[in-house]
Design a protein around this motif. Sequence first.
Motif, PDB file in Angstrom:
ATOM      1  N   UNK A  26      49.681  33.283  32.206  1.00  0.00           N
ATOM      2  CA  UNK A  26      48.841  32.123  32.527  1.00  0.00           C
ATOM      3  C   UNK A  26      47.442  32.300  31.918  1.00  0.00           C
ATOM      4  N   UNK A  27      46.991  31.278  31.187  1.00  0.00           N
ATOM      5  CA  UNK A  27      45.673  31.325  30.549  1.00  0.00           C
ATOM      6  C   UNK A  27      44.542  31.489  31.549  1.00  0.00           C
ATOM      7  N   UNK A  28      44.748  30.978  32.759  1.00  0.00           N
ATOM      8  CA  UNK A  28      43.661  30.990  33.728  1.00  0.00           C
ATOM      9  C   UNK A  28      43.621  32.247  34.571  1.00  0.00           C
ATOM     10  N   UNK A  29      44.792  32.807  34.886  1.00  0.00           N
ATOM     11  CA  UNK A  29      44.838  33.877  35.887  1.00  0.00           C
ATOM     12  C   UNK A  29      45.016  35.265  35.301  1.00  0.00           C
ATOM     13  N   UNK A  30      45.196  35.361  33.981  1.00  0.00           N
ATOM     14  CA  UNK A  30      45.477  36.672  33.398  1.00  0.00           C
ATOM     15  C   UNK A  30      44.204  37.245  32.771  1.00  0.00           C
ATOM     16  N   UNK A  31      43.677  38.332  33.362  1.00  0.00           N
ATOM     17  CA  UNK A  31      42.438  38.902  32.816  1.00  0.00           C
ATOM     18  C   UNK A  31      42.609  39.310  31.350  1.00  0.00           C
ATOM     19  N   UNK A  32      41.516  39.268  30.593  1.00  0.00           N
ATOM     20  CA  UNK A  32      41.567  39.575  29.164  1.00  0.00           C
ATOM     21  C   UNK A  32      42.189  40.945  28.920  1.00  0.00           C
ATOM     22  N   UNK A  90      44.369  42.697  30.511  1.00  0.00           N
ATOM     23  CA  UNK A  90      45.776  42.975  30.815  1.00  0.00           C
ATOM     24  C   UNK A  90      46.713  42.159  29.923  1.00  0.00           C
ATOM     25  N   UNK A  91      46.171  41.441  28.952  1.00  0.00           N
ATOM     26  CA  UNK A  91      47.013  40.563  28.134  1.00  0.00           C
ATOM     27  C   UNK A  91      47.762  41.322  27.047  1.00  0.00           C
ATOM     28  N   UNK A 136      41.422  31.678  25.813  1.00  0.00           N
ATOM     29  CA  UNK A 136      42.787  31.759  25.309  1.00  0.00           C
ATOM     30  C   UNK A 136      43.017  30.759  24.185  1.00  0.00           C
ATOM     31  N   UNK A 156      37.464  29.709  30.511  1.00  0.00           N
ATOM     32  CA  UNK A 156      37.264  29.512  31.945  1.00  0.00           C
ATOM     33  C   UNK A 156      36.287  30.547  32.514  1.00  0.00           C
ATOM     34  N   UNK A 201      41.636  31.501  38.344  1.00  0.00           N
ATOM     35  CA  UNK A 201      41.728  30.884  37.024  1.00  0.00           C
ATOM     36  C   UNK A 201      42.478  29.564  37.100  1.00  0.00           C
ATOM     37  N   UNK A 202      43.674  29.556  37.684  1.00  0.00           N
ATOM     38  CA  UNK A 202      44.377  28.282  37.855  1.00  0.00           C
ATOM     39  C   UNK A 202      43.590  27.355  38.782  1.00  0.00           C
TER      40      UNK A 202
END
Lengths: 414, 414
Positions: free
Chosen positions: A225-231, A233-234, B261, B286, B353-354
């Motif tokens: 998820x673009x919003x919930x995934x910290x930079x 841990x991607x 992202x 975000x 984030x979401x």
Amino acid sequence: MPADAQLAIDLLKELRALTSDEHGAQRVAWTPMWLKARAWFQQKLNTLPIQHHLDAAGNSWTTLRGESPRTLILGSHLDSVPNGGWLDGALGVVAAFTVITRISAEFHGRPPITIRLVDWADEEGARFGRSLFGSSAFAGTQSIEQDRGRTDAAGTRMEDAVAACGVSIEAIGEARRERQEAAAYLELHIEQGPVLEKLGLPLGVVLGTKGVERHAITFNGQEAHSGSTPMKTRRDALAAAAKLALAVRPIAMQHPDAVSTVGSLKTYPGIVTAVVGRCEVALDQRDLDPAILGSMYAEAQEKSRQFAEEEGCTVEWSRIWNIAPVPFHPELIQLCEQAINETAGQSHRLPSGPLHDAAEVSRAGIPTVMMFVQSLRGISHNRIEDTREDHLRLAVDAFDRLASKTIAWIAARP
Amino acid sequence: MPADAQLAIDLLKELRALTSDEHGAQRVAWTPMWLKARAWFQQKLNTLPIQHHLDAAGNSWTTLRGESPRTLILGSHLDSVPNGGWLDGALGVVAAFTVITRISAEFHGRPPITIRLVDWADEEGARFGRSLFGSSAFAGTQSIEQDRGRTDAAGTRMEDAVAACGVSIEAIGEARRERQEAAAYLELHIEQGPVLEKLGLPLGVVLGTKGVERHAITFNGQEAHSGSTPMKTRRDALAAAAKLALAVRPIAMQHPDAVSTVGSLKTYPGIVTAVVGRCEVALDQRDLDPAILGSMYAEAQEKSRQFAEEEGCTVEWSRIWNIAPVPFHPELIQLCEQAINETAGQSHRLPSGPLHDAAEVSRAGIPTVMMFVQSLRGISHNRIEDTREDHLRLAVDAFDRLASKTIAWIAARP
């Protein structure tokens, strides 16, 4: 009396009027418009004391018999891409016509060696994705089994489309018989690139066609998820691919003529709310030197593994296609350079990035060279493809001189 | 006696069995499966001494009248994305049910203040691309004109689909009447990200929802032949875009909670034999701090112009969508933290984030806070979405405590 350069230009314009629409040339091989172009050209040839036949792969051969069976071949292709330009391929065929016309006149229909004009079948591969069809059959490098399975966008089988033009897919290998007595091959073509224009030169001699390594590279990371995934841990597959798209450029720029292109990059799932989980890249690397090409390929692979590791991804390579570099004949390169110097005052040596039928002829062991004429803005495969008319005249003149020099060269060889 | 956490888990499993297939939850708003989920839930509610109605936007309200008309609202959403998980939305609704059941029992059907449970209509926006439909109507931030024109993939108009569920698109603004007497809003939700799992914590208090800047960025260069165009004369739109895709990452990483992202990158013409002439990038940035979000947006714009210039390209930005950050209520954040500490021993403060319905409620000026429970592997919007059952139990317990604290907080306010 030299070849009639103005006639060549007039014929090219006549062909354009006959086979183009508002989107450009439409002489796609194995279509009625292509057959129409060939029939038109045959009418022009029939004014000469020649023999004509189609070979087993659909290549169109026009033979002016000489005192010796040893043969100089001049040629290119009449087929175009859809919405193509007026010069790509057609220039070389029409120039060869004016040169063979001049030779026929000069030697009263009986030159010291045999001269042949070839219009190769389906250089572009625009309809079935198989370029250099006729010349590879001539060279014996084609695969009937691979070609048999091809279909066009409408689902028509290549086998059926060529059969409708009188070619049996089973028999195309017999085109290699045309190699008998072939002593040299010359081809005039537009550059399709910006090098000569940047140098302010009308003409160049082609050193050979670059080898190509073409690969599909897939990076697999983790969709998130673009919003919930910290930079931190991607596992961003696009990041690895973007690094590679940038890194292949300095790898090529270490070498004067090498090129390296990521022409396609696809992101999956490809939505703004998700980190890219999978990214597919298409890479095309070219150079005239096989050692340079090999090292570029190896460097790109190493970089891709490094970037995959940096981004927590995996990477897979899959070869789409490759071809070795094809250097042209050193003595013919010299003759071509002389012809250009005598005509235009200055020449330039350059490799060809695009492939040409001449590469297949050269692979068959026949001494080969190509001459390039400047392309305006370097643009080809487009209706705005163009070359200045004074440059076209110089090109026909120089190509005519090259033919004379090559006839003498062939005659002097043991 | 606390809320029945095991009942919440049992109900979630019952709902999953009723509304999922082998690909996951299928409770897409404005579909028969969503109506089925709502009807099932209504049956459970009918055991309580409550009043029930749908508001003008299709939000489902269940009211347990108290001594005072001042109201605590508990809620989330029963709708899911297609192939969704069992917890996203449903956990918050079912937890609210067990809490309101506990309150009803504790106060013999007459709590000191009024308690309402809301199941928001179409949080996900999965079918018509309009998320937070019901809560934005409640908050008065929706646009009927924009929503009227929406269609789903099959061409069905949103207006018709909501009408089939009893909602008149003309009247959705009347949902704002439900804001009367609202004194606080609480929502329990799965994190949908990996932060709590990485910290080894079951629960966290949400500081607010991040603001979003979402833009389409187009780089225009010059399509050119991969083979014939020297590296130094290229105007490669992919190169500019690749630089941007990499540069937006350190821009975000300057800030502890910011994310940035590039989820989609498209190349044109997108063929291996052509330098990319046009490249389209979708960027999503975000952060919870509007100043940080604004500076990230400005930095990305500046970088894009720099990269376009370096690569001989032009660049254009077009806003897809944006929303300001929505901070939650500081006193409710403290109460939520206390509830988590008392239940799980340790809490963690994190932004979301979401987006969530809670953001719309908070924008309407109603004191709001959310509680997050850990998501396994940070995965959501997928049938493998999951949370440990002991964490679900802790979540219901903590949310129940938060409700009690908030009732006291409301009662104590002037």
